[in-house]
Design an enzyme around this catalytic site. Structure first.
Site, PDB file in Angstrom:
ATOM      1  N   SER A  16      10.306  18.241   6.874  1.00  0.00           N
ATOM      2  CA  SER A  16       9.627  17.852   7.884  1.00  0.00           C
ATOM      3  C   SER A  16      10.342  18.465   9.216  1.00  0.00           C
ATOM      4  CB  SER A  16       9.708  16.151   8.102  1.00  0.00           C
ATOM      5  OG  SER A  16       8.906  15.655   7.234  1.00  0.00           O
ATOM      6  N   THR A  62      11.259   8.329   5.658  1.00  0.00           N
ATOM      7  CA  THR A  62      11.003   8.418   4.110  1.00  0.00           C
ATOM      8  C   THR A  62      11.997   7.398   3.322  1.00  0.00           C
ATOM      9  OG1 THR A  62      10.958  10.084   2.255  1.00  0.00           O
ATOM     10  CG2 THR A  62      12.817   9.970   3.871  1.00  0.00           C
ATOM     11  N   LYS A  66      10.531   3.099   3.942  1.00  0.00           N
ATOM     12  CA  LYS A  66       9.203   2.816   4.594  1.00  0.00           C
ATOM     13  C   LYS A  66       8.669   1.397   4.560  1.00  0.00           C
ATOM     14  CE  LYS A  66       7.208   7.232   3.142  1.00  0.00           C
ATOM     15  NZ  LYS A  66       5.988   7.987   2.466  1.00  0.00           N
ATOM     16  N   GLU A  77      -3.678  -1.754  11.709  1.00  0.00           N
ATOM     17  CA  GLU A  77      -4.332  -2.471  10.370  1.00  0.00           C
ATOM     18  C   GLU A  77      -4.011  -1.848   9.005  1.00  0.00           C
ATOM     19  OE1 GLU A  77      -8.818  -3.861   9.011  1.00  0.00           O
ATOM     20  OE2 GLU A  77      -8.429  -2.680  10.493  1.00  0.00           O
ATOM     21  N   ASP A 100       0.290   8.622   5.921  1.00  0.00           N
ATOM     22  CA  ASP A 100       0.205   8.957   4.507  1.00  0.00           C
ATOM     23  C   ASP A 100      -1.424   8.946   3.907  1.00  0.00           C
ATOM     24  OD1 ASP A 100       2.672   9.892   3.603  1.00  0.00           O
ATOM     25  OD2 ASP A 100       3.387   8.084   3.166  1.00  0.00           O
TER      26      ASP A 100
END
Length: 270
Positions: A16, A62, A66, A77, A100
């Protein structure tokens, strides 16, 4: 200078920083992005320090944080439905997002993969849950959850059913009916004994592992002339929306994928 980081335990392996730094250069932001190892015990205090510093814009998140990260901001939502996120945006009202889900869909779209109707998902963790939601939003009709344990995968089957999918669970060794897409979220050691058989049953293979590549599934897909996507495609896809949430600026999937590939090649030559 504004700051962002990816946090995990560990986070040092993450690509990242290369992706986001490349994005900053592309849009003209003089920002800094780094990877920081943060344990579960350190998480609350670390986030509190970042929130108190106006130079921090947000965090990429990560494993193993999470699930825990949803407690630190307002979820949308999809994030609430999943119960996990990968992005924390600081501000007067911190936000938690899970990129994701749109990232998986974007990776399929950019690779020219038709929207799948019947899907097999290997594994039953957080990534498998995100992929289940992604394929449901893409209009899939059914999902087969392939797992080591029928009992442990029952929660994901219930989740899929709640999304309107026809869902069943089978063991790794069970025969697999033909599917449009097989997405594997488990380590390569678990897929190796089954890779050829699974590739024969799937039009497209998506293995979220990217190092080393090709994985056993990638090799089998290539030998059978199947389309294969790797974890780099997912990493690039999720980075597109994540970059927007953290900076308010847009970058392309192609830029994110190129930056990840270049950084991975650089590390492999060290």
């Amino acid at each position: 200078m504004m700051r962002c980081a990816v946090i995990g335990d560990p986070a040092s392996h993450s690509l990242s920083p290369a992706i986001h730094t490349s994005g900053y250069a592309a849009v003209g932001l003089d920002w800094h992005y780094e990877a920081i190892d943060v344990t579960s015990r350190e998480l609350s205090a670390f986030i509190a320090r970042c929130q108190a510093d106006p130079h921090w814009a947000g965090l990429s998140v990560t494993a193993p944080h999470k699930d825990a990260i949803v407690e630190f901001g307002e979820s949308d939502e999809s994030t609430s439905l999943l119960g996990c996120g990968n992005t924390l945006v600081f501000g007067e009202q911190p936000l938690v997002r899970n990129t994701d889900v749109p990232g998986f869909a974007l990776a399929l779209e950019r690779s020219g993969v038709p929207k799948p109707r019947r899907v097999a998902i290997v594994g039953n963790g957080a990534t498998a849950r995100s992929i289940t939601l992604a394929v449901a939003q893409l209009g899939a009709e059914s999902v087969v959850i392939v797992a080591r344990s029928l009992e442990r995968a029952e929660g994901l089957r219930t989740f899929a059913t709640g999304l309107g999918l026809s869902a069943e669970v089978q063991l790794l060794s069970d025969a697999l009916e033909p599917v449009d897409l097989l997405a594997s979220t488990v380590p390569t050691l678990a897929t190796e004994p089954h890779a050829r058989r699974w590739a024969e049953c799937a039009t497209t293979i998506f293995d979220v592992v990217y190092d080393p590549w090709p994985t056993p599934l990638g090799v089998a897909a290539s030998a059978l002339h199947r389309r294969a996507l790797s974890g780099l495609d997912l990493l690039a896809g999720q980075a597109v929306d994540q970059f927007f949430w953290l900076t308010g600026q847009r970058v392309t999937f192609e830029l994110c994928l190129s930056a990840a590939e270049q950084e991975l090649r650089r590390r492999q030559t060290l």
